[in-house]
Scaffold this active site. Structure first.
Site, PDB file in Angstrom:
ATOM      1  N   HIS A   1      -1.080  40.831  16.904  1.00 23.74           N
ATOM      2  CA  HIS A   1      -1.707  41.239  15.648  1.00 23.74           C
ATOM      3  C   HIS A   1      -3.193  41.543  15.832  1.00 23.74           C
ATOM      4  O   HIS A   1      -3.971  41.428  14.895  1.00 23.74           O
ATOM      5  CB  HIS A   1      -1.555  40.149  14.575  1.00 23.74           C
ATOM      6  CG  HIS A   1      -0.158  40.002  14.066  1.00 23.74           C
ATOM      7  ND1 HIS A   1       0.852  39.453  14.824  1.00 23.74           N
ATOM      8  CD2 HIS A   1       0.406  40.355  12.886  1.00 23.74           C
ATOM      9  CE1 HIS A   1       1.970  39.460  14.117  1.00 23.74           C
ATOM     10  NE2 HIS A   1       1.726  39.995  12.939  1.00 23.74           N
TER      11      HIS A   1
ATOM     12  N   GLU B   1       4.980  48.746   4.236  1.00 23.14           N
ATOM     13  CA  GLU B   1       5.448  47.379   3.994  1.00 23.14           C
ATOM     14  C   GLU B   1       4.447  46.622   3.112  1.00 23.14           C
ATOM     15  O   GLU B   1       3.273  46.535   3.448  1.00 23.14           O
ATOM     16  CB  GLU B   1       5.642  46.676   5.342  1.00 23.14           C
ATOM     17  CG  GLU B   1       6.772  47.324   6.141  1.00 23.14           C
ATOM     18  CD  GLU B   1       6.627  47.173   7.654  1.00 23.14           C
ATOM     19  OE1 GLU B   1       5.817  46.339   8.091  1.00 23.14           O
ATOM     20  OE2 GLU B   1       7.319  47.892   8.386  1.00 23.14           O
TER      21      GLU B   1
ATOM     22  N   ILE C   1       2.194  49.966  14.992  1.00 21.28           N
ATOM     23  CA  ILE C   1       2.232  51.387  15.372  1.00 21.28           C
ATOM     24  C   ILE C   1       3.166  51.559  16.570  1.00 21.28           C
ATOM     25  O   ILE C   1       3.909  52.536  16.658  1.00 21.28           O
ATOM     26  CB  ILE C   1       0.808  51.887  15.696  1.00 21.28           C
ATOM     27  CG1 ILE C   1       0.011  52.033  14.395  1.00 21.28           C
ATOM     28  CG2 ILE C   1       0.836  53.203  16.468  1.00 21.28           C
ATOM     29  CD1 ILE C   1      -1.474  52.314  14.614  1.00 21.28           C
TER      30      ILE C   1
ATOM     31  N   PHE D   1      -0.642  45.968  10.419  1.00 21.12           N
ATOM     32  CA  PHE D   1      -1.364  45.673  11.662  1.00 21.12           C
ATOM     33  C   PHE D   1      -1.115  46.780  12.693  1.00 21.12           C
ATOM     34  O   PHE D   1       0.004  47.255  12.834  1.00 21.12           O
ATOM     35  CB  PHE D   1      -0.931  44.321  12.234  1.00 21.12           C
ATOM     36  CG  PHE D   1      -1.423  43.171  11.421  1.00 21.12           C
ATOM     37  CD1 PHE D   1      -2.711  42.675  11.592  1.00 21.12           C
ATOM     38  CD2 PHE D   1      -0.613  42.581  10.468  1.00 21.12           C
ATOM     39  CE1 PHE D   1      -3.178  41.620  10.826  1.00 21.12           C
ATOM     40  CE2 PHE D   1      -1.076  41.522   9.695  1.00 21.12           C
ATOM     41  CZ  PHE D   1      -2.356  41.041   9.878  1.00 21.12           C
TER      42      PHE D   1
ATOM     43  N   GLU E   1       9.567  50.256  10.995  1.00 15.59           N
ATOM     44  CA  GLU E   1       8.511  51.208  11.330  1.00 15.59           C
ATOM     45  C   GLU E   1       9.037  52.477  11.985  1.00 15.59           C
ATOM     46  O   GLU E   1       8.497  53.569  11.757  1.00 15.59           O
ATOM     47  CB  GLU E   1       7.468  50.560  12.245  1.00 15.59           C
ATOM     48  CG  GLU E   1       6.627  49.481  11.570  1.00 15.59           C
ATOM     49  CD  GLU E   1       7.284  48.117  11.607  1.00 15.59           C
ATOM     50  OE1 GLU E   1       8.405  47.991  12.159  1.00 15.59           O
ATOM     51  OE2 GLU E   1       6.686  47.160  11.076  1.00 15.59           O
TER      52      GLU E   1
END
Lengths: 331, 327
Positions: B127, B29, B85, B81, B58
């Protein structure tokens, strides 16, 4: 059978029957072996859906990639995977295609472009999209096909992969096998609207076919593969079919109540893709009964040979897991 | 040698390796704009095929990384960030980490996942996570946590040339910090910790973002007459047990500074390893300086309160040194 402008010759039709027969007879053997307690793990059988794998994979080359599902034996065999290596894998043997490390739900043969059956519903969609991206970067005419079920269409990655594939004009072919069940839940109870309408929103070629009519699948897939090879981007096919066996072979041992009527199963048996295709071939005088019997005998021999090979194989090497996983770095 | 920013060192490694190996592609991104600066200029140099902005998806991007790697490419996936994940975790945990085994070794995954991690900037709970404990437990991915510009460059070059999926976690908010970086084409192997300061009294093992606090803590301790040995682990998987155990054999005391939450942290794993293999040389129970088992708060004072820092590390080390044997 539907008539269209794409007229297959006998040289096309007989291999389709051959693939369907191979899948059916291998899986019948696996079912028997499972119920005899011979297989170490469970199996999710594809019986009743063979026309989809056979009809699509007939257009693919080894360099084309496919991703499959937990119900993946049919795709593996249709794409040219070895019956011996697959059965040995399911038996957990060293001679297995994944050396006994993957089992039924993870049969893969990279040399044949089979990027694996996959135990996570919808996981193959993104893997195929990534493979299609690689194909695009290679600037050749390779395509990537993802086989997935109606259940997978409810995962968010279905929309995400349609989006990326359309946006980047990737040669991804989405083949949704709508077999009426998400595991044990009838599709209508977990799925809003028509799955094909979700794909139509992306303005890509979308086709609904009778997934028990191998010629209909073959024609739709032929168009999608040609479109992708020419750089036209992704396509979507929804093949309506039916899972004649359970979600998994073991289900009768734990299900407290049935989730479908015997009558429904019987109705779909009348539409068995294998029987329909045989009837078509004999009815159109493309093959006679003798030819089909000979093919059956040949397939029976292949299945028997594969089953014996699997049973006689060496147990998997328990240390292999350590060798494969980062053998170059131990800590 | 030249002074370089941490983020510049990462950018240099990407530039050099992508120039060296045309099979490396990078997507994620906003990698063209590059919020952190690590992928800046790559698009202009390597073009739209190899450097690609993606939609925000993601769960698909991690799966695509697997598919592209299985089809012959060396993939760098930028996940921005580290909290993101989690959004892409299926293909990480179930595919990337497992397919090499499940296919009997037929597939290899030269995948590098980049992400910034850690708190301290009022980025709030979504974040500022330190996600490596979950990654360490997967059993099929490497985890690299460079603390300095020179290590960042040398480790990233190693990762980009290797065939295993690796999480290269950038110390969040530290991109502008500068230090000397060698000019030559060098690599640093994974699984080799760096002893940043030798000492006799106590071993401080610091992870990623905690290294600079460890350096300050060691200086603070020296002022009090405590001689600390400071180790930067550099990679968590593979992990350099030998260097840590050798140090504890010398000092008899261990403090691990880790920005992860305490429960099942990297620190707790390292303490367990030392308890298993270095028990005989311990003069006191090992101490972990970690984040409490809570989400990261937003307000600067509240965030500071839960984050480890030099004072907390120094206090833990001093307490170990000053404790009477057996207490």
């Amino acid at each position: 059978m539907n008539s269209t402008n794409l007229d297959p010759t006998k040289d096309t039709l007989v291999p389709l029957l051959r693939r369907m027969l191979l899948i059916r007879r291998v899986e019948e053997r696996l079912s028997a072996d499972f119920h005899a307690g011979k297989l170490p793990g469970g199996v999710h059988l594809y019986i009743g859906q063979e026309a989809v794998a056979a009809g699509v994979c007939a257009h693919l080359r080894d360099s084309d990639t496919i991703t499959s599902t937990h119900r993946g034996h049919g795709h593996f065999l249709a794409k040219g995977g070895s019956p011996r290596a697959m059965m040995a894998e399911i038996w957990g043997k060293q001679e297995g295609i994944c050396r006994g490390m993957g089992g039924s739900m993870h049969v893969a043969d990279v040399s044949k472009g089979i990027l694996g059956a996959n135990g996570i519903v919808a996981a193959g969609l993104a893997i195929a999209t990534g493979s299609a991206f690689a194909a695009k970067l290679d600037k050749g005419d390779r395509v990537a096909v993802c086989f997935f079920g109606d259940g997978a269409s409810n995962q968010g990655t279905f929309m995400e992969c349609l989006n990326v594939s359309t946006l980047w004009q990737l040669p991804t072919i989405f083949v949704c096998e709508n077999n009426n069940f998400s595991e044990f839940s009838p599709t209508a109870t977990v799925t809003a609207g028509a799955i094909i309408d979700r794909a139509r929103a992306f303005k890509i070629p979308c086709t609904a076919v009778d997934g028990n009519d191998v010629l209909a699948v073959w024609r739709a897939a032929g168009a999608a593969v040609e479109h992708a090879r020419k750089g036209g981007g992704p396509s979507f096919i929804e093949a309506h079919t039916y899972r004649l066996h359970g979600h998994l072979e073991a289900e009768k041992s734990f299900l407290k109540s049935p989730y479908r009527e015997d009558r429904e199963i019987e109705e779909w048996r009348q539409r068995d893709p294998l029987r329909r295709f045989k009837d078509y071939l004999t009815g159109e005088r493309i093959c006679d009964g003798g030819e089909i019997d000979a093919l059956e005998a040949e397939i029976a021999e292949i299945v028997e040979d594969a089953a014996r090979f699997a049973e006689a194989g060496e147990p998997a090497d328990p240390n292999l897991v350590f060798d494969i996983m980062f053998h170059e770095q131990r800590a | 040698m030249a002074k370089k920013r941490y983020i510049q060192a990462i950018n240099d490694a990407l530039m050099e390796e992508m120039a060296r190996d045309p099979k490396i592609i990078l997507f994620g991104e906003d990698v063209e704009i590059s919020m952190f600066g690590d992928t800046q200029g790559l698009r202009a140099r390597f073009g739209a095929d190899r450097i690609r902005n993606t939609p925000i998806c993601e769960a698909t991007l991690t799966g695509m990384a697997v598919g592209a790697a299985a089809s012959g490419y060396r993939v760098v996936l930028h996940m921005m960030f580290s909290n993101f994940i989690y959004t892409g975790f299926d293909a990480i945990a179930n595919q990337m980490a497992k397919l090499r085994l499940m296919t009997g070794g037929q597939m290899r995954f030269p995948i590098t996942v980049l992400a910034g991690y850690g708190g301290g900037r009022s980025s709030a709970a979504q974040h500022s996570d330190t996600p490596y404990p979950a990654l360490m437990n997967l059993g099929g991915v490497n985890v690299v946590v460079p603390a300095s510009p020179a290590d960042a460059k040398g480790l990233l070059k190693t990762v980009l040339r290797a065939d295993n999926p690796t999480f290269f976690l950038e110390a969040g908010g530290r991109g502008a910090e500068t230090a000397e970086v060698p000019d030559d084409d060098y690599t640093i192997p994974l699984g080799k910790a760096a002893v940043l300061r030798e000492g006799r009294d106590v071993t401080i093992v610091a992870i990623g973002t905690m290294v600079k606090h460890g350096v300050a803590a060691a200086a603070e301790l020296a002022g009090k007459g405590i001689d600390a040995e400071l180790i930067d682990v550099r990679s968590l998987v593979p992990f350099d047990e030998d260097t840590v155990l050798a140090s504890v054999r010398k000092t008899g005391r261990l403090v691990v500074a880790d920005e992860a939450r305490d429960r099942c942290s990297a620190a707790s794993h390292i303490c367990a390893v030392v308890a298993d293999k270095g028990f005989g040389s311990l003069k006191a129970a090992p101490k972990r300086v970690t984040v409490p088992n809570v989400a990261m708060p937003y307000a600067p004072n509240a965030e500071k309160n839960v984050l480890p820092n030099a004072t907390k590390i120094a206090e833990a080390a001093a307490a170990l040194v000053n404790a009477k044997a057996g207490s």
